[in-house]
Design an enzyme around this catalytic site. Structure first.
Site, PDB file in Angstrom:
ATOM      1  N   SER A   1       0.842  -1.203   0.000  1.00  0.00           N
ATOM      2  CA  SER A   1       0.000   0.000   0.000  1.00  0.00           C
ATOM      3  C   SER A   1       0.879   1.255   0.000  1.00  0.00           C
ATOM      4  O   SER A   1       1.690   1.442  -0.902  1.00  0.00           O
ATOM      5  CB  SER A   1      -0.950  -0.042   1.200  1.00  0.00           C
TER       6      SER A   1
ATOM      7  N   GLU B   1      -9.697  -3.912  -6.508  1.00  0.00           N
ATOM      8  CA  GLU B   1      -9.348  -2.819  -5.603  1.00  0.00           C
ATOM      9  C   GLU B   1      -9.218  -1.517  -6.379  1.00  0.00           C
ATOM     10  O   GLU B   1      -8.815  -1.493  -7.547  1.00  0.00           O
ATOM     11  CB  GLU B   1      -8.074  -3.120  -4.825  1.00  0.00           C
TER      12      GLU B   1
ATOM     13  N   HIS C   1      -7.315  -5.294  -1.645  1.00  0.00           N
ATOM     14  CA  HIS C   1      -6.139  -4.522  -1.253  1.00  0.00           C
ATOM     15  C   HIS C   1      -5.284  -5.284  -0.239  1.00  0.00           C
ATOM     16  O   HIS C   1      -5.767  -5.714   0.805  1.00  0.00           O
ATOM     17  CB  HIS C   1      -6.601  -3.182  -0.659  1.00  0.00           C
TER      18      HIS C   1
END
Length: 307
Positions: free
Chosen positions: A151, A245, A275
């Site tokens: 991320s 995502e 995610h």
């Protein structure tokens, strides 16, 4: 086809997201509450039983060395945790670090870089560069080092490589980015097209937190949104992203621009995944499959003496 386990877990995530949306509609948690909630949730997930976790101070930061029985001492994976630059810690990413330590046969160093908004850009980049330099100065050769992250940590992985290259440092042997957040302007088409299918993130939730890290800076700064950086000369990179995502295009555009710059980069889009799905390897078989694939990639790029 996604596994039955992933479909059930996905449904649970969707239900949790709906419940949280109702809570947030009447009560917006503070940063401290969000951070504490993330810590509490992940502290309940046990690391692999044969893994050793050693708290330490590294380059002035709280950190943890995570090692499996097969982890070599002459190599290291520098892990940059996710959490949108304002959450996350060694606790929240201890379990995935334990699986990476085994799959990659390397010690994993998870650092707690400074968090926004108390420490906006460029604090995270400065800390990750400092940690990498400390690894090299400790005697681990760059060709035996890997940088990885998820991320925000995935975007930070790329930004760190760019910063290291620009400052003339020898680069690590390869890198891994899981669901990387590489565009803090949030302009990817998947912010719209995948929104109905994402069980974890919404476009509104992502756009609503960018200011924590960006502050007064330009969100298109190459070290904030590395899809705008000169990516030439970076080491080989593996990118994983879930098909469902909103950050899907962040990963695909990163791969495209790396390849256009002559970097050996591959992106794998995992059907039905969300995610940073790799974090759920204790429950979802695809997550462990992805971890194993990362391990194979990392080991294939290491020199013979580090295998």
């Amino acid at each position: 086809m996604p596994s039955e386990e992933s479909l059930k877990f996905r449904q649970m995530l969707m239900e949790q997201r709906a419940q949280m949306a109702k809570v947030f509609a009447t009560h917006q948690p503070t940063l401290e509450q969000e951070r504490a909630g993330m810590e509490a949730a992940w502290s309940q997930v046990a690391v692999l039983t044969d893994v050793t976790v050693e708290p330490t101070t590294f380059a002035g930061m709280h950190a943890e060395w995570v090692s499996a029985p097969n982890s070599r001492l002459d190599s290291a994976l520098l892990y940059l945790h996710g959490g949108a630059y304002y959450m996350g810690s060694v606790v929240s990413h201890r379990e995935i670090a334990s699986r990476l330590a085994r799959a990659c046969a390397m010690r994993v160093l998870v650092i707690e870089y400074r968090l926004a908004p108390e420490h906006p850009y460029p604090a995270a980049v400065e800390d990750s560069v400092t940690a990498y330099r400390e690894l090299v100065e400790s005697g681990i050769r760059p060709e035996n080092i890997v940088i990885a992250g998820d991320s925000a940590g995935g975007g930070l992985t790329v930004a760190t490589l760019v910063a290291l290259r620009d400052r003339g440092y020898a680069l690590p042997t390869n890198a891994v980015a899981m669901s990387p957040w590489t565009d803090l302007e949030c302009t990817g088409g998947s912010m719209v097209t995948r929104a109905p299918f994402d069980p974890m993130l919404t476009p509104e939730s992502v756009r609503g937190i960018t200011h924590h890290y960006v502050g007064e800076a330009d969100p298109r700064s190459p070290l904030i949104s590395p899809i705008y950086a000169d990516l030439s000369g970076l080491p080989p990179m593996l990118i994983h992203v879930g098909h469902d995502e909103v950050l899907l295009d962040d990963a695909i555009r990163l791969s495209d621009r790396l390849n256009a710059a002559g970097v050996a980069a591959g992106v794998k889009v995992w059907e039905g995944m969300w995610h940073v799905f790799q974090s759920f390897a204790a429950y979802v078989p695809e997550s462990q499959q992805a971890i194993d694939e990362i391990g194979n990639f990392v080991q294939s790029k290491l020199p013979a003496n580090a295998k």
